[in-house]
Scaffold this active site. Sequence first.
Site, PDB file in Angstrom:
ATOM      1  N   ALA A  11       0.823  -1.213   0.000  1.00  0.00           N
ATOM      2  CA  ALA A  11       0.000   0.000   0.000  1.00  0.00           C
ATOM      3  C   ALA A  11       0.853   1.257   0.000  1.00  0.00           C
ATOM      4  O   ALA A  11       0.512   2.260   0.625  1.00  0.00           O
ATOM      5  CB  ALA A  11      -0.940  -0.019   1.203  1.00  0.00           C
ATOM      6  N   ALA A  44       9.655   9.658   1.000  1.00  0.00           N
ATOM      7  CA  ALA A  44      10.359  10.261  -0.140  1.00  0.00           C
ATOM      8  C   ALA A  44      10.426  11.764   0.071  1.00  0.00           C
ATOM      9  O   ALA A  44       9.417  12.409   0.377  1.00  0.00           O
ATOM     10  CB  ALA A  44       9.637   9.936  -1.437  1.00  0.00           C
ATOM     11  N   GLN A  45      11.611  12.323  -0.064  1.00  0.00           N
ATOM     12  CA  GLN A  45      11.763  13.767   0.159  1.00  0.00           C
ATOM     13  C   GLN A  45      11.831  14.536  -1.148  1.00  0.00           C
ATOM     14  O   GLN A  45      11.216  15.582  -1.312  1.00  0.00           O
ATOM     15  CB  GLN A  45      13.037  14.035   0.972  1.00  0.00           C
ATOM     16  CG  GLN A  45      12.958  13.520   2.394  1.00  0.00           C
ATOM     17  CD  GLN A  45      14.194  13.900   3.210  1.00  0.00           C
ATOM     18  OE1 GLN A  45      15.071  14.623   2.758  1.00  0.00           O
ATOM     19  NE2 GLN A  45      14.245  13.402   4.427  1.00  0.00           N
ATOM     20  N   GLU A 112      18.237  17.964  -9.243  1.00  0.00           N
ATOM     21  CA  GLU A 112      18.890  16.909  -8.464  1.00  0.00           C
ATOM     22  C   GLU A 112      20.001  16.312  -9.311  1.00  0.00           C
ATOM     23  O   GLU A 112      20.101  16.570 -10.517  1.00  0.00           O
ATOM     24  CB  GLU A 112      17.875  15.852  -8.024  1.00  0.00           C
ATOM     25  CG  GLU A 112      16.912  16.404  -6.974  1.00  0.00           C
ATOM     26  CD  GLU A 112      15.986  15.365  -6.367  1.00  0.00           C
ATOM     27  OE1 GLU A 112      16.128  14.167  -6.662  1.00  0.00           O
ATOM     28  OE2 GLU A 112      15.104  15.771  -5.596  1.00  0.00           O
ATOM     29  N   HIS A 225      22.138   5.805  -0.992  1.00  0.00           N
ATOM     30  CA  HIS A 225      22.002   7.267  -1.009  1.00  0.00           C
ATOM     31  C   HIS A 225      23.209   7.847  -0.300  1.00  0.00           C
ATOM     32  O   HIS A 225      23.546   7.427   0.806  1.00  0.00           O
ATOM     33  CB  HIS A 225      20.707   7.706  -0.331  1.00  0.00           C
ATOM     34  CG  HIS A 225      20.337   9.108  -0.665  1.00  0.00           C
ATOM     35  ND1 HIS A 225      21.072  10.191  -0.241  1.00  0.00           N
ATOM     36  CD2 HIS A 225      19.322   9.618  -1.413  1.00  0.00           C
ATOM     37  CE1 HIS A 225      20.515  11.305  -0.712  1.00  0.00           C
ATOM     38  NE2 HIS A 225      19.454  10.981  -1.423  1.00  0.00           N
ATOM     39  N   ARG A 265      24.830   9.589  -8.310  1.00  0.00           N
ATOM     40  CA  ARG A 265      24.670   9.153  -6.923  1.00  0.00           C
ATOM     41  C   ARG A 265      25.700   8.109  -6.510  1.00  0.00           C
ATOM     42  O   ARG A 265      26.219   8.130  -5.397  1.00  0.00           O
ATOM     43  CB  ARG A 265      23.254   8.594  -6.777  1.00  0.00           C
ATOM     44  CG  ARG A 265      22.796   8.515  -5.367  1.00  0.00           C
ATOM     45  CD  ARG A 265      21.327   8.211  -5.304  1.00  0.00           C
ATOM     46  NE  ARG A 265      20.521   9.412  -5.365  1.00  0.00           N
ATOM     47  CZ  ARG A 265      19.203   9.430  -5.206  1.00  0.00           C
ATOM     48  NH1 ARG A 265      18.551   8.306  -4.997  1.00  0.00           N
ATOM     49  NH2 ARG A 265      18.531  10.552  -5.252  1.00  0.00           N
ATOM     50  N   HIS A 324      19.241   2.435  -0.121  1.00  0.00           N
ATOM     51  CA  HIS A 324      18.146   3.378  -0.363  1.00  0.00           C
ATOM     52  C   HIS A 324      17.140   2.859  -1.383  1.00  0.00           C
ATOM     53  O   HIS A 324      15.943   3.071  -1.248  1.00  0.00           O
ATOM     54  CB  HIS A 324      18.775   4.686  -0.862  1.00  0.00           C
ATOM     55  CG  HIS A 324      17.799   5.789  -1.132  1.00  0.00           C
ATOM     56  ND1 HIS A 324      17.024   6.361  -0.140  1.00  0.00           N
ATOM     57  CD2 HIS A 324      17.483   6.456  -2.284  1.00  0.00           C
ATOM     58  CE1 HIS A 324      16.277   7.321  -0.669  1.00  0.00           C
ATOM     59  NE2 HIS A 324      16.522   7.380  -1.968  1.00  0.00           N
ATOM     60  N   ARG A 359      19.933   4.374 -10.529  1.00  0.00           N
ATOM     61  CA  ARG A 359      18.704   5.125 -10.813  1.00  0.00           C
ATOM     62  C   ARG A 359      18.952   6.632 -10.765  1.00  0.00           C
ATOM     63  O   ARG A 359      19.617   7.138  -9.867  1.00  0.00           O
ATOM     64  CB  ARG A 359      17.638   4.756  -9.781  1.00  0.00           C
ATOM     65  CG  ARG A 359      16.356   5.534  -9.900  1.00  0.00           C
ATOM     66  CD  ARG A 359      15.369   5.086  -8.834  1.00  0.00           C
ATOM     67  NE  ARG A 359      15.878   5.299  -7.509  1.00  0.00           N
ATOM     68  CZ  ARG A 359      15.688   6.396  -6.788  1.00  0.00           C
ATOM     69  NH1 ARG A 359      14.986   7.410  -7.274  1.00  0.00           N
ATOM     70  NH2 ARG A 359      16.183   6.498  -5.572  1.00  0.00           N
TER      71      ARG A 359
HETATM   72  C1  SIN Z   1      16.401  12.482  -2.353  1.00  0.00           C
HETATM   73  O1  SIN Z   1      15.527  13.266  -2.040  1.00  0.00           O
HETATM   74  O2  SIN Z   1      17.585  12.752  -2.327  1.00  0.00           O
HETATM   75  C2  SIN Z   1      16.011  11.105  -2.780  1.00  0.00           C
HETATM   76  C3  SIN Z   1      15.281  11.145  -4.042  1.00  0.00           C
HETATM   77  C4  SIN Z   1      15.368   9.811  -4.704  1.00  0.00           C
HETATM   78  O3  SIN Z   1      15.805   8.827  -4.097  1.00  0.00           O
HETATM   79  O4  SIN Z   1      15.049   9.745  -5.884  1.00  0.00           O
END
Ligand code: SIN
Length: 490
Positions: A11, A44-45, A112, A225, A265, A324, A359
Amino acid sequence: MNKHSVLIVGAGLAGLFLALKLAPRRCVVLSQAPVGQASASSWAQGGLAAALAPGDNAALHADDTVKAGAGLVDPAVARLIADEGPARVLDLIALGVPFDRTPDGALAQSLEAAHSRPRVVRVSGDLAGRAIMDALTSAARAAPHIEIIENKRARALLRDVNGRVCGVLCDGGETFEADEVVLATGGVGGLYAVTTNPVEAMGQGFAMAARIGALIADPEFVQFHPTAIDIGRDPAPLATEALRGEGAHIVNGAGDAFVSDLAARDVVARAIHIERQAGRGAFLDAREAMGAHFPDAFPTVFAACMSAGLDPRTAPIPIAPAAHYHMGGIATDVWGRTSIEGLWAVGECASTGAHGANRLASNSLLEAVVFAGRIAARLRDDAPQSPRAPEPTTAPPSLADQPRAELRKLMEAHAGVVRDGAGLGQALARVHALSEIHGQANALVASQLILSAAFARTESRGAHFRSDYPDDHAPHRTFIAAGRDVAAAS
Ligand code: SIN
């Protein structure tokens, strides 16, 4: 026994969005905890990447996705998610998600790592996951075609005499039968001692599918991450990459920069790992970039820091890489179908080919909503199937606290940011021994798949770095079915 049309196991964002898109087809959503808890989506941020800004387009987004994936992204899938992303963002807005706006009312887009331009839609800085999940949970609870059943943990898939999946077996022996089963069970971060995921995310769906011989793809690719906040909490809170997009810098204990802040990343995670191993420490310095605006701009990160007595307006934030996101998982086609009749997979437990070896930031929520929409289209439009009665199945054992803690340390030490053949071999032997002692728990099956594929991949690529094989070879994906390596395709 409970018999349903479509059963969605999980969910989080993928499961709830799929349920909503299925209307009017009836479905049941099984959640292992109260909805919104134990769900990585809620945490998720960063937000959701979609080419919505003037001057941006799906081809540019797909290109960045392919480049980040280190040779293993399927370009057609990258293009597909980039093409369909903007429409899914509009769906989320229609469901009430209050994405941030510019003063003139356009959607605000943030930058990002490894994106060639700002294209991530966010909510109140770092609250995208929470806001999206709140909107979806309210809509799903109100939808007459959706039944949500909470506190049910699926342990095994049921199959009929023809091998078609026809339901799940849950804790306590309770079964839920269905014409179609969709796994939306999330990732594997909980297999690691340091993770940003809920610790419950131990690869259950991935292991359940592997146990019945479903094709598994690229399990060795686990993304770390770079900037989890190192304040001794389990799970580790995240300091979103968007902070670096806003000008925060990564430095060591002496205040020196040692990596490009918005590099891919995997590159940043490795640099931080090495700096910490060398005893120089790693910090995210947002003092100048954010200053007094920190609490309003990034409320979740600010609260996490303050909970540890650390004021990020005046002190650099200690950081460490943390498990992550799982790029690998249950192999699917472009409609979310797995290799087993009646079984579908969506979100982090699936491997669609969108993420390759690494990713691109904020492509996970994007992939989840795009593929949820595609599965819903198939399940609404295809002729309904009626599986036969399930064959008897026994549930795998669950893993007790002590071996679980040992497993998490083992995976952290040997299947982490930097790996080598000796460590992977040692970890595989120990996982085998734990399975002999405690039985083939799903967490052990998932770990064994990650370790064996990492052991077999004698190269370094994206998030998989082997110190004994630091170079790459010709790109190839890993495919495993019924415990065997079945193919290697570029
Ligand atoms: C983040 O906010 O740094 C993570 C975003 C993500 O993992 O795509």
